[in-house]
Enzyme design. Structure first.
Site, PDB file in Angstrom:
ATOM      1  N   HIS A 172       4.785  17.653  12.078  1.00 17.24           N
ATOM      2  CA  HIS A 172       4.704  17.127  10.709  1.00 17.24           C
ATOM      3  C   HIS A 172       3.637  16.044  10.552  1.00 17.24           C
ATOM      4  O   HIS A 172       3.477  15.503   9.451  1.00 17.24           O
ATOM      5  CB  HIS A 172       6.065  16.576  10.267  1.00 17.24           C
ATOM      6  CG  HIS A 172       7.098  17.647  10.160  1.00 17.24           C
ATOM      7  ND1 HIS A 172       7.221  18.445   9.049  1.00 17.24           N
ATOM      8  CD2 HIS A 172       8.033  18.073  11.044  1.00 17.24           C
ATOM      9  CE1 HIS A 172       8.207  19.308   9.242  1.00 17.24           C
ATOM     10  NE2 HIS A 172       8.707  19.114  10.449  1.00 17.24           N
ATOM     11  N   LYS A 220       2.075  24.266   9.192  1.00 10.97           N
ATOM     12  CA  LYS A 220       2.461  23.325   8.140  1.00 10.97           C
ATOM     13  C   LYS A 220       1.198  22.878   7.399  1.00 10.97           C
ATOM     14  O   LYS A 220       0.645  23.664   6.630  1.00 10.97           O
ATOM     15  CB  LYS A 220       3.303  22.186   8.721  1.00 10.97           C
ATOM     16  CG  LYS A 220       4.595  22.733   9.388  1.00 10.97           C
ATOM     17  CD  LYS A 220       5.540  21.645   9.808  1.00 10.97           C
ATOM     18  CE  LYS A 220       6.607  22.127  10.767  1.00 10.97           C
ATOM     19  NZ  LYS A 220       7.551  23.097  10.247  1.00 10.97           N
ATOM     20  N   SER A 265      11.521  15.416  11.557  1.00  7.68           N
ATOM     21  CA  SER A 265      11.481  16.433  10.505  1.00  7.68           C
ATOM     22  C   SER A 265      12.516  16.231   9.410  1.00  7.68           C
ATOM     23  O   SER A 265      12.333  16.694   8.302  1.00  7.68           O
ATOM     24  CB  SER A 265      11.631  17.825  11.108  1.00  7.68           C
ATOM     25  OG  SER A 265      12.761  17.891  11.934  1.00  7.68           O
TER      26      SER A 265
HETATM   27  N1  PMP Z   1       8.628  20.901  15.718  1.00  6.90           N
HETATM   28  C1  PMP Z   1       9.035  20.417  14.539  1.00  6.90           C
HETATM   29  C2  PMP Z   1       9.281  18.957  14.405  1.00  6.90           C
HETATM   30  C3  PMP Z   1       9.206  21.283  13.440  1.00  6.90           C
HETATM   31  O1  PMP Z   1       9.628  20.817  12.272  1.00  6.90           O
HETATM   32  C4  PMP Z   1       8.930  22.658  13.613  1.00  6.90           C
HETATM   33  C5  PMP Z   1       9.056  23.647  12.467  1.00  6.90           C
HETATM   34  N2  PMP Z   1      10.159  23.520  11.689  1.00  6.90           N
HETATM   35  C6  PMP Z   1       8.528  23.101  14.863  1.00  6.90           C
HETATM   36  C7  PMP Z   1       8.366  22.215  15.890  1.00  6.90           C
HETATM   37  C8  PMP Z   1       8.264  24.556  15.132  1.00  6.90           C
HETATM   38  O2  PMP Z   1       7.013  24.925  14.671  1.00  6.90           O
HETATM   39  P1  PMP Z   1       6.756  26.461  14.279  1.00  6.90           P
HETATM   40  O3  PMP Z   1       7.335  26.635  12.914  1.00  6.90           O
HETATM   41  O4  PMP Z   1       5.286  26.614  14.345  1.00  6.90           O
HETATM   42  O5  PMP Z   1       7.473  27.289  15.282  1.00  6.90           O
END
Ligand code: PMP
Length: 389
Positions: free
Chosen positions: A206, A237, A178
């Site tokens: 992502h 996303k 991320s």
């Molecule tokens: N995994 C990754 C790599 C993320 O970037 C995120 C969100 N920032 C999440 C999990 C969590 O997903 P959610 O926003 O649906 O809780």
């Protein structure tokens, strides 16, 4: 108590690490109104523009009209609607797995899988740069967690080799990381998993809707779909809604339904989120041009910034990491961009390693070429002013 909070907040402030909320009065379009001012937005996860697409809004509204604004109970009590199960079967079709199970967020999906599947006597091998929700899942699990250096397959192999015992082994990695937008070295992970009899879990938050055929994710991108035991994703996303999921086998789904506490004890996903997600998944498969445009925009921005002399991490995903170094400099760069009407946040420790504070740029399919050129020229101007290029 307040004195303690004050002291601790002061320390954070002195380190330049204070976090503050920003106020948006529009949705995540490529241009937004934030704190009452217009900005070009280059930091959203609304990769394909679906969170603000009129078709998703319409479906979400229809969901509310039919079922109400909240599910009213957990999936195992009174909150399991036909649309929850339709969504799960559509996710399984999309991801080409036997089954899928929906959680209220990607965060809760990661926490739920790891903490319920991995037990005392088992070992988790987790990439050092994995998302916080994976780290929290590991903390909640009674298994031993061994962290390997980011994407370092020599280190992973060493740690697998040194790990003895009969317990289950699980290698966990983000598909697309991320912060830097780099892709996990999945072919080597699969090879090592076979050699050391480990299972594999990918967090494709992502990558879903972004990589692979029809946006099916990292495993599809590498042609390794069959080799993955658990793929976690988010509906929030590229898909443009809210919620999380795990695509896996039918038996593993049933296991999670019976054991994952973040599934069992949470109110089911709301009808509007489900209906928006279903429409998002359908559009992703029917309009591949959106994904192509996203990757084209990312490639263009990367190339132009590199040509201008910036240090850009190599890659092909819509997450572009422009390394600045110090926290204060990164904050200053981001503040100057804001003065120019561009919103790109600075990412600082502890989210990224010390000395590697950066601007984290994310591209959307809906950015126009004029918007891309505009942001490039502003970054160049500030980079020169600050002596970075
Ligand atoms: N995994 C990754 C790599 C993320 O970037 C995120 C969100 N920032 C999440 C999990 C969590 O997903 P959610 O926003 O649906 O809780």
């Amino acid at each position: 108590m307040n004195d303690r909070f004050r002291r601790e907040l002061q320390v954070i402030e002195e380190q330049g690490l204070t976090r503050k909320l920003r106020l948006f009065s529009t949705g995540n379009e490529s241009e937004v109104v934030m704190n009452g001012k217009k900005f070009l937005l280059f930091s959203s996860n609304n990769y394909l523009g679906l969170a603000t697409d009129s078709r998703l809004k319409k479906k979400a509204t229809e969901g509310i009209s039919k079922y109400g604004t909240g599910a009213g109970g957990s999936r195992l009590t009174t909150g399991n609607f036909d649309i929850h199960e339709q969504l799960e079967s559509e996710i399984a079709d999309f991801k080409k797995t036997e089954a899928a199970i929906v959680f209220s967020s990607g965060y809760l999906a990661n926490v739920g899988v790891i903490s319920s599947v991995m037990k005392a006597g088992d070992t988790i091998f987790s990439d050092a740069w994995n998302h916080a929700s994976i780290i929290d899942g590991c903390r909640l699990s009674k298994a031993k967690t061994i962290v390997y250096e980011h994407a370092d397959m020599v280190d992973l192999e060493r740690k697998l080799r040194q790990s003895h015992g009969d317990g289950m082994k699980l290698i966990v990695t983000d598909g697309v990381f991320s912060m830097d937008g780099d892709i996990a070295p999945l072919p080597k992970i699969v090879e090592l998993a076979k050699e050391y009899k480990a299972y594999i879990m990918i967090d494709d938050a992502h990558a879903t809707g972004v990589l692979g055929n029809d946006g099916r994710g990292t495993a599809d991108y590498f042609g390794l779909k069959e080799e993955i035991d658990f793929t976690v994703g988010t509906l929030s996303k590229a898909i443009g809604a809210e919620g999380g999921f795990v695509s896996t086998s039918s038996i593993a789904k049933n296991y999670l339904l019976n054991n994952a506490r973040s599934f069992i004890f949470q109110t089911a996903l709301s009808p509007s989120a489900i209906e928006a997600a279903r429409e998002g998944i359908s559009i992703i498969q029917n309009e591949p041009e959106r994904r192509k445009q996203l990757l084209k925009n990312a490639q263009y921005l990367r190339l132009k910034l590199e040509e201008s002399g910036f240090v850009i991490k190599e890659g092909e995903t819509p997450i572009i990491s422009l390394i600045i170094g110090g926290s204060h400099e990164a904050m200053q760069f981001s503040a100057k961009l804001m003065d120019e009407g561009v919103f790109i946040p600075a990412i600082r420790p502890p989210t990224v390693p010390k000395g590697s504070s950066r601007l984290r740029i994310t591209v959307m399919a809906t950015h126009t070429i004029e918007q891309l050129d505009m942001v490039i020229s502003k970054i160049k101007k500030i980079g020169k002013e600050m002596g970075i290029v």
